[in-house]
Design a protein around this motif. Structure first.
Motif, short mmCIF file in Angstrom:
data_model
loop_
_atom_site.label_atom_id
_atom_site.label_comp_id
_atom_site.label_asym_id
_atom_site.label_seq_id
_atom_site.Cartn_x
_atom_site.Cartn_y
_atom_site.Cartn_z
N PRO A 171 0.82 -1.21 0.00
CA PRO A 171 0.00 0.00 0.00
C PRO A 171 0.85 1.27 0.00
CG PRO A 171 -0.83 -1.57 1.60
CD PRO A 171 0.50 -2.10 1.13
N VAL A 172 0.40 2.26 -0.75
CA VAL A 172 1.08 3.55 -0.83
C VAL A 172 0.44 4.50 0.17
CG1 VAL A 172 1.57 5.52 -2.34
CG2 VAL A 172 1.65 3.19 -3.25
N ARG A 173 1.25 5.15 0.99
CA ARG A 173 0.73 5.97 2.09
C ARG A 173 -0.23 7.04 1.60
NH1 ARG A 173 1.52 10.78 3.50
NH2 ARG A 173 3.27 11.03 2.08
N GLU A 174 0.13 7.74 0.51
CA GLU A 174 -0.72 8.82 0.02
C GLU A 174 -2.12 8.32 -0.32
OE1 GLU A 174 2.44 8.14 -0.96
OE2 GLU A 174 3.23 9.79 -2.18
N VAL A 175 -2.21 7.12 -0.84
CA VAL A 175 -3.51 6.55 -1.22
C VAL A 175 -4.31 6.17 0.02
CG1 VAL A 175 -4.65 4.68 -2.46
CG2 VAL A 175 -2.60 5.74 -3.42
N VAL A 176 -3.65 5.55 1.01
CA VAL A 176 -4.34 5.18 2.24
C VAL A 176 -4.86 6.42 2.95
CG1 VAL A 176 -4.08 4.08 4.50
CG2 VAL A 176 -2.99 3.07 2.50
N ASP A 177 -4.04 7.47 3.02
CA ASP A 177 -4.47 8.72 3.65
C ASP A 177 -5.69 9.30 2.93
OD1 ASP A 177 -2.39 8.48 5.41
OD2 ASP A 177 -1.11 9.98 4.44
N ALA A 178 -5.66 9.27 1.61
CA ALA A 178 -6.77 9.83 0.83
C ALA A 178 -8.05 9.04 1.06
CB ALA A 178 -6.40 9.84 -0.65
N LEU A 179 -7.95 7.72 1.16
CA LEU A 179 -9.13 6.90 1.41
C LEU A 179 -9.72 7.18 2.79
CD1 LEU A 179 -7.94 3.50 -0.10
CD2 LEU A 179 -9.86 4.88 -0.92
N ASN A 180 -8.86 7.40 3.79
CA ASN A 180 -9.35 7.76 5.11
C ASN A 180 -10.18 9.04 5.05
OD1 ASN A 180 -8.31 6.26 7.77
ND2 ASN A 180 -6.77 5.97 6.17
N GLU A 181 -9.70 10.02 4.31
CA GLU A 181 -10.40 11.31 4.19
C GLU A 181 -11.65 11.16 3.33
OE1 GLU A 181 -11.37 15.29 4.67
OE2 GLU A 181 -9.97 14.00 5.77
N ALA A 182 -11.57 10.38 2.26
CA ALA A 182 -12.70 10.25 1.34
C ALA A 182 -13.91 9.62 2.01
CB ALA A 182 -12.28 9.40 0.13
N PHE A 183 -13.69 8.77 3.02
CA PHE A 183 -14.83 8.16 3.72
C PHE A 183 -15.75 9.23 4.29
CE2 PHE A 183 -16.66 6.85 7.79
CZ PHE A 183 -17.50 5.84 7.35
N TYR A 184 -15.18 10.20 4.97
CA TYR A 184 -16.01 11.25 5.57
C TYR A 184 -16.62 12.15 4.50
CZ TYR A 184 -13.64 9.79 9.85
OH TYR A 184 -13.16 9.05 10.91
N LEU A 185 -15.89 12.40 3.44
CA LEU A 185 -16.40 13.26 2.37
C LEU A 185 -17.57 12.62 1.64
CD1 LEU A 185 -13.03 14.52 0.82
CD2 LEU A 185 -14.63 15.84 2.22
N ALA A 186 -17.65 11.28 1.67
CA ALA A 186 -18.73 10.59 0.96
C ALA A 186 -20.08 10.78 1.62
CB ALA A 186 -18.41 9.10 0.83
N PHE A 187 -20.10 11.15 2.90
CA PHE A 187 -21.36 11.48 3.54
C PHE A 187 -21.78 12.88 3.11
CE2 PHE A 187 -20.03 8.19 6.56
CZ PHE A 187 -21.22 7.50 6.74
N ARG A 188 -23.08 13.11 3.06
CA ARG A 188 -23.57 14.43 2.70
C ARG A 188 -23.19 15.43 3.78
NH1 ARG A 188 -29.59 12.39 0.76
NH2 ARG A 188 -28.83 10.92 -0.81
#
Length: 559
Positions: free
Chosen positions: A350-367
């Motif tokens: 796993p690439v750190r930048e991608v894992v970090d982005a997925l962590n952030e994207a989870f919250y952004l996916a909620f309205r």
């Protein structure tokens, strides 16, 4: 003197006894409130039943929910069909399969108006070729092919602009034992334009079919085929990387349209990445890392991180938080779920930048939701039954783990909150009477932590029986001021000496606060601990994409 009160009391009743006439026995032997068919329909459409639960197999849960679908159709068929459409098309559900299954049941209903409504809704629920193949498989379990079904499938093709129809044919080629060729032969659509006619003939007979006489009595020129289809034929015939990448960039072809030999070429994936849809991006992070396109501090990794955390792209693609959470769980483990069972399976670092982005994207996916300013106690049911089954069929995403993720979404919004985990001690009396180990544990987790760290921490907690009254009992005993109790549970409560609705009533009286209770159902069972007669209690479906907004409005007192 005999103590009859221990056997029957109105204020305090053990959960293994019925406290009110309108309660029913849940799967664990405790008593809760039964959901009506419409509420259960919502749970099914959003959560499905993949993997079953601790107490019910996938088959049993599916049958129970199918009966609820039938009950809604019997009560008001058009309303039920519209509910299926609304939840499917709004992006509130992690997967579309439950909605497709429910629509298939409706399409075979005894009432003509219900069947017509269901078949008219086909393009709204089945938006992709894969959805259409799923529907075809499901509907054949409930009815035969007749004029109505043939007309609905024909309209699915005819009503699309020819370029969109071509895209569906190229990207979603076959699934569930069906192909577009099969469906065109079953539905017999009369093409509305020469271009549609050319497309259908290409789907059924390939490029050679264009030179033969059509049903209209003449051969069709190659120019009637959409440009994308002619380019697709060139793509399939291409013999070098330069040709393939040029065609991908010019026509925005997707990886499903490529021949297998090009799917391990980093340059080809780099071309695909330029216009890759958000859903495809989530699903192919492992592949792009395994072939070397995504690596630490690379331009491609930075581009992927930007796309993953682009709130506009997430909204436009209707990405559900579960899709991001699933991608995070798979990507950070470095291999697919079936990798251990296959030789030469795909694996990656796993690439750190991608894992970090997925962590952030989870919250952004909620309205986006405005904070309420109220005091929340987020209570996670960590009992044994919450460790079985999976949310939306995502391997490893148990109700317990998923509830922690959903609680963090609320914790990110609100400023005043506490997080606790609860389960009853052996015998079921630990939290209520003080015997054994305490049934409730304050959790030192916060949305400032990485989501993957929070999930691992919650997954490692010990567990016991289910007592959903514990959060209110604990808050009363410790004089904790709470405006909204939010309990994430499967509603299989049984172990406590007082029912949850009674515990909330006691808390309100003792604290002089009109505290509200939000019950977040994490499985598609037919029970809830929320009292349906109490306007201060609300039952919501776990991982409904609209849940945070609904919960915030309810906490504010907005109906």
């Amino acid at each position: 003197m005999a103590d009859y009160l221990k056997h029957f009391a109105a204020l305090v009743t053990p959960q293994r006894q019925k406290a009110r006439a309108d309660q029913v026995k849940n799967s664990a032997g405790g008593f809760a409130f039964a959901l009506d068919a419409w509420a259960r329909l919502d749970r099914w459409l959003i959560l499905g039943a993949e993997g079953g639960t601790y107490y019910a197999t996938e088959r049993k849960l599916t049958v129970e929910n199918a009966r609820a679908v039938e009950a809604c159709l019997a009560a008001d068929g058009p309303r039920a069909v519209q509910r299926i459409v609304d939840i499917s098309s709004s992006g509130r559900a992690p997967k579309n399969a439950p909605a497709i299954f429910a629509l298939a049941i409706a399409a075979a209903d005894a009432k003509l108006e219900t069947r017509q409504a269901a078949l008219a809704a086909l393009p709204e629920v089945c938006r992709t070729g894969t959805d259409l193949f799923h529907f075809t498989r499901d509907v054949q379990g409930f009815r035969k092919w007749g004029r109505g079904l043939r007309s609905a499938v024909a309209a699915w093709y005819n009503d699309k602009p020819v370029d969109r129809g071509a895209y569906q044919a190229m990207k979603y080629q076959q699934r569930d034992g069906f192909s577009h060729r099969d469906l065109l032969r079953l539905a017999h659509p009369v093409a509305p334009t020469p271009q549609h006619d050319a497309l259908y003939r290409w789907i059924v007979g390939g490029i050679e079919a264009l030179g033969k006489e059509s049903a209209r009595g003449k051969a069709l020129p190659m120019s009637d085929l959409p440009d994308a289809v002619r380019a697709f034929e060139s793509l399939r015939a291409a013999t070098n990387r330069k040709q393939v990448t040029a065609l991908i960039r010019q026509h925005r072809f997707t990886h499903e349209m490529l021949l297998t030999e090009w799917k391990n070429d980093p340059a080809v994936w780099e071309a695909l990445l330029e216009h890759m849809p958000q859903t495809a991006l989530l699903r192919n992070l492992g592949k792009m890392t395994a072939i070397g396109l995504l690596s630490p501090m690379s331009d491609a990794s930075r581009r992927v991180a930007r796309q993953l955390t682009d709130a506009g792209r997430l909204r436009a693609a209707r990405i559900h938080p579960i899709a991001v959470l699933s991608a995070l769980k798979v990507y950070e483990q470095g291999h697919g779920e079936r990798a251990r069972r296959r030789a030469n399976a795909l694996s990656w670092t796993p690439v750190r930048e991608v894992v970090d982005a997925l962590n952030e994207a989870f919250y952004l996916a909620f309205r986006e939701v405005e904070p309420t300013g109220k005091k929340h106690l987020l209570a996670l049911d960590i009992s044994g039954s919450m460790t079985s089954g999976s949310i939306a069929g995502v391997p490893g995403l148990t109700p317990r783990v998923a509830s922690a993720a959903m609680a963090m979404a609320t914790a990110r919004i609100e400023r005043e909150y506490g997080v606790v985990g609860f389960s009853a001690a052996p015998g079921g009396y630990g939290g209520k009477w003080g015997g054994g180990v305490s049934g409730l544990t304050p959790l030192s987790i916060s949305p400032e932590q990485r989501l993957d760290d929070v999930l691992r921490a919650v997954n490692g907690l010990p567990f016991g029986g289910t007592d959903c009254a514990l959060p209110m009992v604990w808050a009363k005993r410790n004089r904790v001021e709470v405006d909204a109790f939010v309990i994430y549970t499967d509603n299989e409560t049984w172990a406590g000496g007082v029912h949850p609705f009674q515990a909330l009533r006691e808390y309100r009286q003792a604290m002089g606060r009109p505290a509200r209770l939000i019950v977040v159902g994490m499985t598609s069972t037919g029970f809830s601990i929320a009292d349906p007669t109490d306007p201060g209690m609300l039952d919501v479906v776990g991982f409904d994409g609209a849940a945070p907004q609904v919960m915030a409005d309810f906490t504010r007192g907005v109906s």
